[in-house]
Scaffold this active site. Structure first.
Site, short mmCIF file in Angstrom:
data_model
loop_
_atom_site.label_atom_id
_atom_site.label_comp_id
_atom_site.label_asym_id
_atom_site.label_seq_id
_atom_site.Cartn_x
_atom_site.Cartn_y
_atom_site.Cartn_z
CG HIS A 54 3.69 -1.93 -5.00
ND1 HIS A 54 2.52 -2.68 -5.00
CD2 HIS A 54 4.66 -2.77 -5.43
CE1 HIS A 54 2.80 -3.91 -5.41
NE2 HIS A 54 4.08 -3.99 -5.67
CD GLU A 101 -13.52 -12.18 -2.62
OE1 GLU A 101 -12.70 -12.37 -3.55
OE2 GLU A 101 -14.41 -11.33 -2.65
CB SER A 159 -5.80 -10.16 -4.90
OG SER A 159 -4.88 -9.28 -5.51
N GLY A 207 -5.04 -9.20 3.60
CA GLY A 207 -5.79 -8.36 2.64
C GLY A 207 -5.08 -8.11 1.32
CB CYS A 248 11.14 19.28 -9.99
SG CYS A 248 12.68 19.10 -9.09
CG ASN A 290 -1.83 -1.21 1.23
OD1 ASN A 290 -1.98 -1.87 0.21
ND2 ASN A 290 -2.42 -1.52 2.37
C1 BJW Z 1 -9.95 -7.84 2.56
C2 BJW Z 1 -10.84 -6.92 3.05
C3 BJW Z 1 -10.89 -6.83 4.42
C4 BJW Z 1 -10.99 -6.80 0.96
N1 BJW Z 1 -10.14 -7.60 5.18
N2 BJW Z 1 -9.22 -8.61 3.33
C5 BJW Z 1 1.48 -9.32 -17.54
C6 BJW Z 1 1.25 -8.00 -17.95
C7 BJW Z 1 1.82 -6.92 -17.28
C8 BJW Z 1 2.63 -7.14 -16.21
C9 BJW Z 1 2.86 -8.44 -15.81
C10 BJW Z 1 2.31 -9.53 -16.47
N3 BJW Z 1 2.70 -10.65 -15.83
C11 BJW Z 1 3.46 -10.32 -14.80
C12 BJW Z 1 3.58 -8.98 -14.75
C13 BJW Z 1 4.30 -8.21 -13.78
C14 BJW Z 1 3.37 -7.36 -12.93
C15 BJW Z 1 2.31 -8.28 -12.33
O1 BJW Z 1 2.53 -8.94 -11.33
N4 BJW Z 1 1.13 -8.33 -12.94
C16 BJW Z 1 0.06 -9.23 -12.54
C17 BJW Z 1 -1.17 -8.42 -12.22
C18 BJW Z 1 -0.18 -10.20 -13.68
N5 BJW Z 1 4.20 -6.77 -11.91
C19 BJW Z 1 4.80 -5.62 -12.14
O2 BJW Z 1 4.70 -4.99 -13.18
C20 BJW Z 1 5.71 -5.14 -11.03
N6 BJW Z 1 6.99 -4.88 -11.55
C21 BJW Z 1 7.76 -5.82 -12.12
O3 BJW Z 1 7.42 -6.98 -12.17
O4 BJW Z 1 8.94 -5.36 -12.61
C22 BJW Z 1 9.75 -6.26 -13.33
C23 BJW Z 1 10.82 -5.46 -14.06
C24 BJW Z 1 12.14 -5.79 -13.87
C25 BJW Z 1 13.12 -5.05 -14.55
C26 BJW Z 1 12.75 -4.00 -15.38
C27 BJW Z 1 11.43 -3.67 -15.55
C28 BJW Z 1 10.44 -4.40 -14.88
C29 BJW Z 1 5.19 -3.84 -10.44
C30 BJW Z 1 3.82 -3.98 -9.89
C31 BJW Z 1 3.33 -2.63 -9.39
C32 BJW Z 1 1.89 -2.68 -8.91
N7 BJW Z 1 1.39 -1.37 -8.82
C33 BJW Z 1 0.09 -1.15 -8.19
C34 BJW Z 1 -0.19 0.36 -8.20
C35 BJW Z 1 0.71 1.06 -7.16
C36 BJW Z 1 0.48 2.51 -7.10
C37 BJW Z 1 -0.92 2.92 -6.68
O5 BJW Z 1 -1.53 2.37 -5.73
O6 BJW Z 1 -1.39 3.84 -7.28
O7 BJW Z 1 0.11 -1.63 -6.85
S1 BJW Z 1 -1.22 -2.07 -8.94
C38 BJW Z 1 -2.04 -2.50 -7.44
O8 BJW Z 1 -1.93 -3.92 -7.20
C39 BJW Z 1 -1.24 -1.81 -6.34
C40 BJW Z 1 -1.27 -2.86 -5.27
O9 BJW Z 1 -0.20 -2.64 -4.36
C41 BJW Z 1 -1.12 -4.14 -6.04
C42 BJW Z 1 -1.61 -5.37 -5.29
O10 BJW Z 1 -2.95 -5.30 -5.02
P1 BJW Z 1 -3.53 -5.74 -3.59
O11 BJW Z 1 -2.96 -4.87 -2.55
O12 BJW Z 1 -3.34 -7.19 -3.43
O13 BJW Z 1 -5.06 -5.34 -3.72
P2 BJW Z 1 -6.26 -6.13 -4.42
O14 BJW Z 1 -7.34 -5.15 -4.64
O15 BJW Z 1 -5.78 -6.90 -5.59
O16 BJW Z 1 -6.71 -7.20 -3.34
C43 BJW Z 1 -7.33 -6.81 -2.12
C44 BJW Z 1 -7.58 -8.06 -1.31
O17 BJW Z 1 -8.11 -7.69 -0.08
C45 BJW Z 1 -8.56 -9.04 -1.95
O18 BJW Z 1 -8.02 -10.36 -1.90
C46 BJW Z 1 -9.82 -8.95 -1.06
O19 BJW Z 1 -10.49 -10.20 -0.94
C47 BJW Z 1 -9.20 -8.54 0.25
N8 BJW Z 1 -10.05 -7.78 1.13
N9 BJW Z 1 -11.49 -6.31 1.96
C48 BJW Z 1 -9.31 -8.49 4.55
N10 BJW Z 1 -11.78 -5.97 5.01
#
Ligand code: BJW
Length: 265
Positions: free
Chosen positions: A127, A222, A196, A194, A155, A110
């Protein structure tokens, strides 16, 4: 208010509770779900951010290059929402855990700064942070505690600033990834709260803990991929499940032996 959850309600084996209480090193991996009960929306699933907004336009370097004003309008809106929100009981329990474990890290995906506001100190922001701005020209980072006023913010050197966050396709900093991987490998227990667990490399961290012989305890509303290998999966809101689990841990003999003078147990 509902009744207090017991060990058998939660189905946590006694042996696991004792191992959690006796551990010297622990970490917590958090995702958007930990802040959901503070009113900050998650990304995926019903009502999630990606249902309403296009991640290609808002959370990729290409999107920012094409329309920095649009991206900044979205981040400004989120800064305002996050500033209005307050840490919830899950954030507070995580801050309390740090007082128990000699080695402890919060590995958060987060960008909202809620763990710091709840009192956690050892935080690895995987992140980035919405409260840091980075110059696109020289990489200079500035800290802020208020939403941006000018869009796009500039900047001192005249170049555009961007949010110091990690967008899709961007690497996590080596320093951050090393610190998180080391914490995961040395954790006797990792709490995965929390998330996914679909975004890598963050989603690999609990696998590192598991492969290093540590326990993985999941809290989520979930099932996720983590559920398939977690030692315990508690299905429910983090703001309810985590305080209930922490209460059980604090009542184990092992915990009491280490903290004999803690009142109000
Ligand atoms: C509860 C609840 C309650 C609800 N109690 N639980 C294919 C295409 C493009 C990219 C890729 C690809 N395959 C692989 C990739 C790489 C990509 C990736 O993993 N993609 C997948 C989605 C497929 N990864 C990247 O690109 C990363 N970088 C990378 O790999 O670099 C390699 C590299 C090397 C060298 C040179 C160049 C590159 C970077 C990933 C960055 C993610 N960014 C974001 C935005 C951040 C900024 C912002 O917030 O504005 O990060 S995206 C978004 O997802 C955000 C989050 O941190 C991240 C994870 O999401 P999170 O936190 O898990 O949230 P949700 O909504 O998914 O889940 C919430 C959960 O809570 C759910 O399970 C609910 O059930 C639960 N919940 N209420 C408990 N009350």
């Amino acid at each position: 208010m509902g009744r207090t959850l017991t060990a058998s309600d939660m189905n946590v084996p006694e042996g696991v509770l004792n191992r959690i209480a006796e551990a010297r090193s622990a970490s917590v991996l958090t995702g958007a779900g930990v802040s959901a009960e503070s009113g900050i929306p998650t990304f995926r699933g019903a009502g999630g951010i990606w249902e309403k907004y296009d991640f290609r336009k808002l959370a990729t370097p290409q999107g920012f290059k094409e329309d920095p004003e649009l991206v900044w309008e979205w981040y400004q809106l989120r800064q305002r929402e996050m500033l209005k929100a307050a840490p919830n009981p899950a954030h507070l329990v995580i801050a309390d855990m740090e007082r128990h474990y000699p080695q402890f890290s919060v590995l958060t995906q987060n960008i909202d700064g809620m763990h710091k506001r709840a009192g956690s100190n050892h935080i690895v922001e995987l992140h980035g942070s919405i409260w840091r701005l980075r110059c696109v020209r020289d990489g200079l980072v500035t800290q802020t505690d208020a939403p941006v006023v000018e869009i796009p913010p500039l900047c001192q050197c005249g170049s555009i600033l961007r949010p110091d966050v990690v967008w899709f396709g961007e690497p996590l900093s080596d320093e951050v990834l090393d610190a998180a991987s080391r914490a995961a490998a040395s954790s006797e227990v990792m709490f995965v709260i929390g998330t996914s667990a679909v975004v890598y490399p963050a989603a690999a961290l609990p696998i590192i803990t598991k492969n290093s012989g540590g326990l993985v305890i999941e809290v989520n509303t979930e099932p996720t991929d983590v559920t398939t290998y977690a030692d315990v999966s508690l299905m429910g809101p983090a703001g309810k499940m985590l305080p209930a689990l922490w209460n059980l841990i604090r009542r184990t003999e092992s915990f009491m032996k280490e903290h004999p003078f803690i009142p109000n147990r």
